[in-house]
Design a protein around this motif. Structure first.
Motif, PDB file in Angstrom:
ATOM      1  N   ASN A   1     -22.347  -6.524   9.724  1.00  0.00           N
ATOM      2  CA  ASN A   1     -23.617  -5.843   9.961  1.00  0.00           C
ATOM      3  C   ASN A   1     -24.854  -6.711   9.729  1.00  0.00           C
ATOM      4  O   ASN A   1     -25.956  -6.177   9.616  1.00  0.00           O
ATOM      5  N   PHE A   2     -24.692  -8.022   9.659  1.00  0.00           N
ATOM      6  CA  PHE A   2     -25.857  -8.910   9.542  1.00  0.00           C
ATOM      7  C   PHE A   2     -26.528  -9.028  10.911  1.00  0.00           C
ATOM      8  O   PHE A   2     -25.871  -9.172  11.929  1.00  0.00           O
ATOM      9  N   LYS A   3     -27.839  -8.936  10.926  1.00  0.00           N
ATOM     10  CA  LYS A   3     -28.608  -9.071  12.163  1.00  0.00           C
ATOM     11  C   LYS A   3     -29.393 -10.374  12.120  1.00  0.00           C
ATOM     12  O   LYS A   3     -30.069 -10.672  11.136  1.00  0.00           O
ATOM     13  N   ARG A   4     -29.282 -11.121  13.193  1.00  0.00           N
ATOM     14  CA  ARG A   4     -29.945 -12.425  13.271  1.00  0.00           C
ATOM     15  C   ARG A   4     -31.455 -12.266  13.361  1.00  0.00           C
ATOM     16  O   ARG A   4     -31.961 -11.239  13.796  1.00  0.00           O
ATOM     17  N   SER A   5     -32.151 -13.296  12.922  1.00  0.00           N
ATOM     18  CA  SER A   5     -33.606 -13.326  12.989  1.00  0.00           C
ATOM     19  C   SER A   5     -34.035 -14.457  13.903  1.00  0.00           C
ATOM     20  O   SER A   5     -33.283 -15.401  14.145  1.00  0.00           O
ATOM     21  N   GLU A   6     -35.250 -14.349  14.395  1.00  0.00           N
ATOM     22  CA  GLU A   6     -35.853 -15.442  15.149  1.00  0.00           C
ATOM     23  C   GLU A   6     -37.338 -15.473  14.816  1.00  0.00           C
ATOM     24  O   GLU A   6     -37.878 -14.527  14.245  1.00  0.00           O
ATOM     25  N   VAL A   7     -37.983 -16.572  15.167  1.00  0.00           N
ATOM     26  CA  VAL A   7     -39.397 -16.770  14.860  1.00  0.00           C
ATOM     27  C   VAL A   7     -40.192 -16.706  16.158  1.00  0.00           C
ATOM     28  O   VAL A   7     -39.884 -17.422  17.109  1.00  0.00           O
ATOM     29  N   ASN A   8     -41.209 -15.848  16.185  1.00  0.00           N
ATOM     30  CA  ASN A   8     -42.114 -15.751  17.333  1.00  0.00           C
ATOM     31  C   ASN A   8     -43.449 -16.372  16.947  1.00  0.00           C
ATOM     32  O   ASN A   8     -44.053 -15.980  15.948  1.00  0.00           O
ATOM     33  N   PHE A   9     -43.902 -17.326  17.744  1.00  0.00           N
ATOM     34  CA  PHE A   9     -45.179 -17.960  17.457  1.00  0.00           C
ATOM     35  C   PHE A   9     -45.889 -18.426  18.722  1.00  0.00           C
ATOM     36  O   PHE A   9     -47.083 -18.191  18.895  1.00  0.00           O
TER      37      PHE A   9
END
Length: 139
Positions: free
Chosen positions: A39-47
């Protein structure tokens, strides 16, 4: 725009981009470290998209700018300072690539890490070029 402002803005934007790449590297490393956690959800960076919008506001000044006679009036245009744009970590709740609810694809994350490293190297070279141009002028 004079040369000093152009140089300062360019170097500042390169520094901000390099800082975002360092944050993105840690987010990618976190995603890879938790690739098998249920149940881990990946993250990403928006810039970059927000930075682009902020830079475009400098060019999009309307032909007729309204005069504000009261603080409660709403302006028809606001210039957005690119220095106010901050990177945002965003969780991907939509996708699921594994049966355990985890959505980290290791191959995709490694490709993102490689792309991030290449972009960081490119920005370091661009900054070296900017300072070499100033160094050449000062000689």
């Amino acid at each position: 725009m004079n040369i000093e402002n152009n140089f300062t803005k360019t170097v500042d934007m390169i520094h901000r981009g390099m800082d975002v790449n360092l944050l993105r590297r840690s987010v990618i490393a976190n995603n890879l470290a938790n690739a098998e956690v249920p149940n881990f959800k990946r993250s990403e960076v928006n810039f970059e998209s927000e930075l682009k919008r902020a830079l475009e506001t400098e060019k999009l000044r309307p032909a007729l700018e309204l005069t504000l006679t009261d603080p409660k009036h709403i302006p028809n245009w606001r210039e957005r300072d690119y220095r106010d744009v901050q990177p945002r970590r965003v969780l991907d709740y939509v996708s699921t690539s594994k049966n355990n609810g985890n959505n980290v694809d290791s191959e995709q994350e490694i490709m993102a890490a490689l792309e991030n490293q290449l972009l960081y190297t490119l920005m370091a070279q661009a900054e070296t070029f900017e300072f070499s141009q100033i160094n050449m002028v000062l000689r």
